[in-house]
Design a protein around this motif. Structure first.
Motif, PDB file in Angstrom:
ATOM      1  N   SER A  83     -40.449 -17.328 -62.297  1.00 20.67           N
ATOM      2  CA  SER A  83     -40.874 -16.981 -60.876  1.00 20.67           C
ATOM      3  C   SER A  83     -39.773 -16.878 -59.693  1.00 20.67           C
ATOM      4  N   SER A  84     -38.535 -17.498 -60.097  1.00 17.38           N
ATOM      5  CA  SER A  84     -37.271 -17.487 -59.184  1.00 17.38           C
ATOM      6  C   SER A  84     -36.110 -17.731 -60.151  1.00 17.38           C
ATOM      7  N   GLY A  85     -35.064 -17.728 -59.561  1.00 18.34           N
ATOM      8  CA  GLY A  85     -33.738 -18.101 -60.146  1.00 18.34           C
ATOM      9  C   GLY A  85     -33.796 -19.547 -60.273  1.00 18.34           C
ATOM     10  N   MET A  86     -34.141 -20.385 -59.197  1.00 16.31           N
ATOM     11  CA  MET A  86     -34.187 -21.765 -59.171  1.00 16.31           C
ATOM     12  C   MET A  86     -35.276 -22.121 -60.230  1.00 16.31           C
ATOM     13  N   ALA A  87     -36.279 -21.468 -60.682  1.00 18.61           N
ATOM     14  CA  ALA A  87     -37.324 -22.064 -61.607  1.00 18.61           C
ATOM     15  C   ALA A  87     -36.903 -21.876 -62.865  1.00 18.61           C
ATOM     16  N   ALA A  88     -35.864 -20.885 -63.269  1.00 13.35           N
ATOM     17  CA  ALA A  88     -35.229 -20.698 -64.430  1.00 13.35           C
ATOM     18  C   ALA A  88     -34.336 -21.894 -64.788  1.00 13.35           C
ATOM     19  N   ILE A  89     -33.275 -22.032 -63.819  1.00 20.28           N
ATOM     20  CA  ILE A  89     -32.410 -23.135 -63.842  1.00 20.28           C
ATOM     21  C   ILE A  89     -33.104 -24.473 -64.039  1.00 20.28           C
ATOM     22  N   SER A  90     -33.936 -24.764 -63.333  1.00 15.01           N
ATOM     23  CA  SER A  90     -34.616 -26.027 -63.247  1.00 15.01           C
ATOM     24  C   SER A  90     -35.326 -26.263 -64.725  1.00 15.01           C
ATOM     25  N   LEU A 109     -21.014 -24.570 -56.493  1.00 17.92           N
ATOM     26  CA  LEU A 109     -21.999 -23.961 -57.011  1.00 17.92           C
ATOM     27  C   LEU A 109     -23.256 -23.166 -56.078  1.00 17.92           C
ATOM     28  N   TYR A 110     -24.041 -22.683 -56.341  1.00 23.71           N
ATOM     29  CA  TYR A 110     -25.015 -22.188 -55.470  1.00 23.71           C
ATOM     30  C   TYR A 110     -25.671 -23.419 -55.105  1.00 23.71           C
ATOM     31  N   GLY A 111     -25.908 -23.346 -53.695  1.00 21.28           N
ATOM     32  CA  GLY A 111     -26.457 -24.762 -53.051  1.00 21.28           C
ATOM     33  C   GLY A 111     -27.771 -25.302 -53.549  1.00 21.28           C
ATOM     34  N   LEU A 149     -21.445 -23.440 -64.897  1.00 22.56           N
ATOM     35  CA  LEU A 149     -20.528 -22.784 -63.875  1.00 22.56           C
ATOM     36  C   LEU A 149     -21.120 -21.463 -63.381  1.00 22.56           C
ATOM     37  N   GLU A 150     -20.689 -20.802 -62.298  1.00 24.60           N
ATOM     38  CA  GLU A 150     -20.727 -19.451 -61.797  1.00 24.60           C
ATOM     39  C   GLU A 150     -19.575 -18.818 -61.653  1.00 24.60           C
ATOM     40  N   THR A 151     -19.490 -17.531 -61.896  1.00 23.55           N
ATOM     41  CA  THR A 151     -18.134 -16.760 -61.693  1.00 23.55           C
ATOM     42  C   THR A 151     -18.582 -15.395 -61.068  1.00 23.55           C
ATOM     43  N   VAL A 178     -24.002 -20.187 -67.964  1.00 23.76           N
ATOM     44  CA  VAL A 178     -23.312 -19.539 -66.749  1.00 23.76           C
ATOM     45  C   VAL A 178     -24.313 -18.826 -65.752  1.00 23.76           C
ATOM     46  N   ASP A 179     -24.120 -19.006 -64.670  1.00 26.14           N
ATOM     47  CA  ASP A 179     -25.350 -18.187 -63.668  1.00 26.14           C
ATOM     48  C   ASP A 179     -24.446 -16.789 -63.409  1.00 26.14           C
ATOM     49  N   ASN A 180     -24.863 -15.911 -63.967  1.00 24.84           N
ATOM     50  CA  ASN A 180     -24.217 -14.442 -63.782  1.00 24.84           C
ATOM     51  C   ASN A 180     -24.674 -13.655 -62.578  1.00 24.84           C
ATOM     52  N   THR A 181     -25.370 -14.283 -61.593  1.00 27.95           N
ATOM     53  CA  THR A 181     -26.112 -13.362 -60.501  1.00 27.95           C
ATOM     54  C   THR A 181     -25.213 -12.649 -59.908  1.00 27.95           C
ATOM     55  N   PHE A 182     -24.035 -12.927 -59.440  1.00 28.52           N
ATOM     56  CA  PHE A 182     -22.881 -12.482 -58.734  1.00 28.52           C
ATOM     57  C   PHE A 182     -22.373 -11.159 -59.417  1.00 28.52           C
ATOM     58  N   SER A 183     -22.125 -11.423 -60.645  1.00 34.12           N
ATOM     59  CA  SER A 183     -21.589 -10.467 -61.542  1.00 34.12           C
ATOM     60  C   SER A 183     -22.482  -9.223 -62.155  1.00 34.12           C
ATOM     61  N   HIS A 200     -29.676 -15.975 -64.215  1.00 33.92           N
ATOM     62  CA  HIS A 200     -29.792 -14.987 -63.370  1.00 33.92           C
ATOM     63  C   HIS A 200     -30.928 -15.269 -62.512  1.00 33.92           C
ATOM     64  N   SER A 201     -30.579 -15.042 -60.979  1.00 30.86           N
ATOM     65  CA  SER A 201     -31.796 -14.792 -60.091  1.00 30.86           C
ATOM     66  C   SER A 201     -31.877 -13.470 -59.959  1.00 30.86           C
ATOM     67  N   ALA A 202     -32.785 -12.908 -60.488  1.00 23.60           N
ATOM     68  CA  ALA A 202     -33.186 -11.395 -60.488  1.00 23.60           C
ATOM     69  C   ALA A 202     -33.676 -11.164 -59.193  1.00 23.60           C
ATOM     70  N   THR A 203     -33.919 -11.844 -58.120  1.00 22.19           N
ATOM     71  CA  THR A 203     -33.876 -11.616 -56.941  1.00 22.19           C
ATOM     72  C   THR A 203     -32.878 -10.712 -56.386  1.00 22.19           C
ATOM     73  N   LYS A 204     -31.822 -10.898 -56.755  1.00 18.79           N
ATOM     74  CA  LYS A 204     -30.556 -10.106 -56.120  1.00 18.79           C
ATOM     75  C   LYS A 204     -30.383  -8.815 -56.948  1.00 18.79           C
ATOM     76  N   TYR A 205     -29.405  -8.704 -57.448  1.00 17.15           N
ATOM     77  CA  TYR A 205     -28.704  -7.345 -57.743  1.00 17.15           C
ATOM     78  C   TYR A 205     -29.821  -6.742 -59.078  1.00 17.15           C
ATOM     79  N   LEU A 213     -39.166 -12.084 -56.030  1.00 17.55           N
ATOM     80  CA  LEU A 213     -38.517 -13.068 -56.530  1.00 17.55           C
ATOM     81  C   LEU A 213     -38.522 -13.429 -57.966  1.00 17.55           C
ATOM     82  N   GLY A 214     -37.604 -13.462 -58.783  1.00 15.64           N
ATOM     83  CA  GLY A 214     -37.773 -13.870 -60.129  1.00 15.64           C
ATOM     84  C   GLY A 214     -36.417 -14.241 -60.730  1.00 15.64           C
ATOM     85  N   GLY A 215     -36.263 -15.045 -61.752  1.00 12.39           N
ATOM     86  CA  GLY A 215     -35.227 -15.332 -62.661  1.00 12.39           C
ATOM     87  C   GLY A 215     -35.512 -15.309 -64.047  1.00 12.39           C
TER      88      GLY A 215
HETATM   89  C1  LIG Z   1     -29.952 -16.687 -55.249  1.00 10.87           C
HETATM   90  C2  LIG Z   1     -29.245 -17.541 -56.331  1.00 10.87           C
HETATM   91  C3  LIG Z   1     -29.766 -18.599 -57.124  1.00 10.87           C
HETATM   92  C4  LIG Z   1     -31.492 -18.943 -56.858  1.00 10.87           C
HETATM   93  O1  LIG Z   1     -32.313 -17.771 -57.136  1.00 10.87           O
HETATM   94  P1  LIG Z   1     -33.621 -17.642 -56.530  1.00 10.87           P
HETATM   95  O2  LIG Z   1     -34.126 -16.319 -56.943  1.00 10.87           O
HETATM   96  O3  LIG Z   1     -33.592 -17.582 -55.019  1.00 10.87           O
HETATM   97  O4  LIG Z   1     -34.466 -19.003 -56.826  1.00 10.87           O
HETATM   98  C5  LIG Z   1     -29.301 -18.672 -57.813  1.00 10.87           C
HETATM   99  N1  LIG Z   1     -27.900 -18.707 -58.209  1.00 10.87           N
HETATM  100  C6  LIG Z   1     -27.242 -17.970 -57.591  1.00 10.87           C
HETATM  101  C7  LIG Z   1     -25.954 -17.382 -57.753  1.00 10.87           C
HETATM  102  C8  LIG Z   1     -27.990 -17.114 -56.329  1.00 10.87           C
HETATM  103  O5  LIG Z   1     -27.310 -16.472 -55.481  1.00 10.87           O
END
Ligand SMILES: *Cc1c(COP(=O)(O)O)cnc(C)c1O
Length: 394
Positions: A83-90, A109-111, A149-151, A178-183, A200-205, A213-215
């Motif tokens: 349901s979110s990126g943080m849900a996927a990571i946790s 890292l992402y906060g 890590l993230e990059t 690896v959190d690949n959200t930015f790339s 991935h935070s699918a919420t983004k790109y 919101l999704g992950g």
């Molecule tokens: C936004 C973001 C997350 C968290 O994703 P949510 O969908 O907001 O839970 C994790 N990592 C990165 C790099 C992000 O930008």
């Protein structure tokens, strides 16, 4: 393994005609539960002797199409939606870690991820260790279970070497995540560099339109099967079918959007660098970026994020942000619309000021998520907001 090129895969990934109806567009299977048909089939489904959908918290056909799509783009065996990126990571962390394990990470890292590590995992007896890029293996030992890590990083767009991180993780039999959200997988595919799991935070790109919101996790099928049956089933942060549909729709245009985000970010980065009010611009495409060579090796282009540091600190940043008209002041990134944030007073506000400064998050720093608008308008908006004298109407 799909042998077609990435742009074609983005358009077709995961889908095909719906077997039940022949529908060309992925149906939104908006249901909580699925009938077994017979008593005997119900028993077989629960015993794991037959595959099939039972309840949408653990699996849903629309979500499954999204999971296959992202796995295809990342070159992974499997995907798992949340349901979110943080849900996927946790969910990943809660499935693979136990007390006494260590998580080693390359910051910043992402906060939310740093918060999860220090405020939650540590409370459950997991040791958290910050690694130094220069000497990765010095921070690892047999207790290391994850190297994370993230990059590029947020917000100063540093790069980390994926191959080096994966090799270091594997030397102590840890998983490299690896959190690949930015790339996005169109610019970087960490699994091709030896990484085990991509988040991935699918919420983004991937979504790209700022409306869902999704992950998603991608990686080995067996590991993700475990995460499905523990982290997803027991913590319950399931992705909804409507959101999965919106992400599938977003992924179809991901190549076009990313090309435009990258092209616009390039123009914005160069324009800002010329401006006397700007002290510094962070963008991995500059030849004098400290890891430019690595960016060229690891990324197909340099992404849609640009961070700038203004002369004049917090006051200059406040004035600049309040005068922007086209850029919306908001967190998040990767939307078609351009966004701007002041990390020191928003996303990084709660960080210890010393740590914040050591991460380069100064009071004059502004992060831009460059959208897909006409670049001339974006540059005009930035230039007008940087004008020393208020222009008419501003
Ligand atoms: C936004 C973001 C997350 C968290 O994703 P949510 O969908 O907001 O839970 C994790 N990592 C990165 C790099 C992000 O930008």
């Amino acid at each position: 393994m799909n042998t077609r090129r990435i742009g074609t895969r983005a358009v077709h990934a995961g889908a095909g005609l719906d077997p039940a109806s022949g529908a060309h567009s992925t149906p939104i299977v908006q249901t909580s539960t699925f009938g077994y048909g017979t008593f005997a089939r119900g028993e077989r489904l629960f015993a794991g002797e037959e595959e099939g959908y039972v309840y949408s918290r653990v699996g849903n056909p629309t979500v499954a199409t999204f999971e296959r799509a992202v796995a295809d783009l990342e070159g992974a065996e499997a995907g798992l939606g949340f349901s979110s990126g943080m849900a996927a990571i946790s969910a990943l962390c809660m499935t693979v870690l136990q007390p006494g394990d260590q998580v080693a990470y390359l910051g910043p890292l992402y906060g939310g991820s740093e918060g999860l590590f220090y405020h939650v995992l540590q409370r459950f007896g997991v040791e958290i260790r910050s690694l130094d890029d220069g000497d990765l293996s010095a921070g690892l030992d047999p207790a290391t279970r994850l190297v994370y890590l993230e990059t590029p990083t947020n917000p100063t767009l540093e790069l980390h070497d994926l191959r080096a991180a994966a090799d270091a993780a594997h030397s102590v039999l840890a998983l490299c995540v690896v959190d690949n959200t930015f790339s996005t997988p169109l610019l970087t595919r960490p699994i091709e560099h030896g990484v085990d799991v991509v988040v991935h935070s699918a919420t983004k790109y991937l979504g790209g339109h700022g409306d869902a919101l999704g992950g998603v996790l991608t990686g080995p099928a067996e590991l993700l099967g475990q995460v499905r049956m523990e982290g997803l089933r027991h913590f319950g942060a399931a992705l909804g079918p409507l959101e999965a549909f919106l992400f599938l729709r977003g992924i179809k245009t991901l190549l076009l959007r990313i090309e435009r985000h990258c092209a616009n970010a390039r123009l914005v980065a160069h324009a800002l660098r010329e401006h006397p009010a700007v002290a510094r611009v962070y963008w991995p495409g500059f030849e004098d970026h400290p890891r430019h060579e690595l960016a060229r090796r690891q990324m197909a282009d340099f992404g849609g994020m640009v961070t700038l540091e203004l002369h004049g600190g917090r006051n200059a940043a406040e004035r600049f942000l309040d005068r922007l008209e086209l850029f919306t002041q908001a967190v998040s990134l990767g939307d078609v619309e351009s966004l701007a944030t002041h990390p020191a007073t928003t996303t990084h506000q709660l960080l210890d000021p010393e740590l914040r400064h050591s991460e380069g998050v100064t009071d004059g720093l502004v992060r831009l998520s460059v959208g897909i608008e006409d670049p001339e308008d974006l540059i005009d908006d930035l230039a007008a907001a940087l004008e020393p004298q208020a222009a008419p109407g501003r």
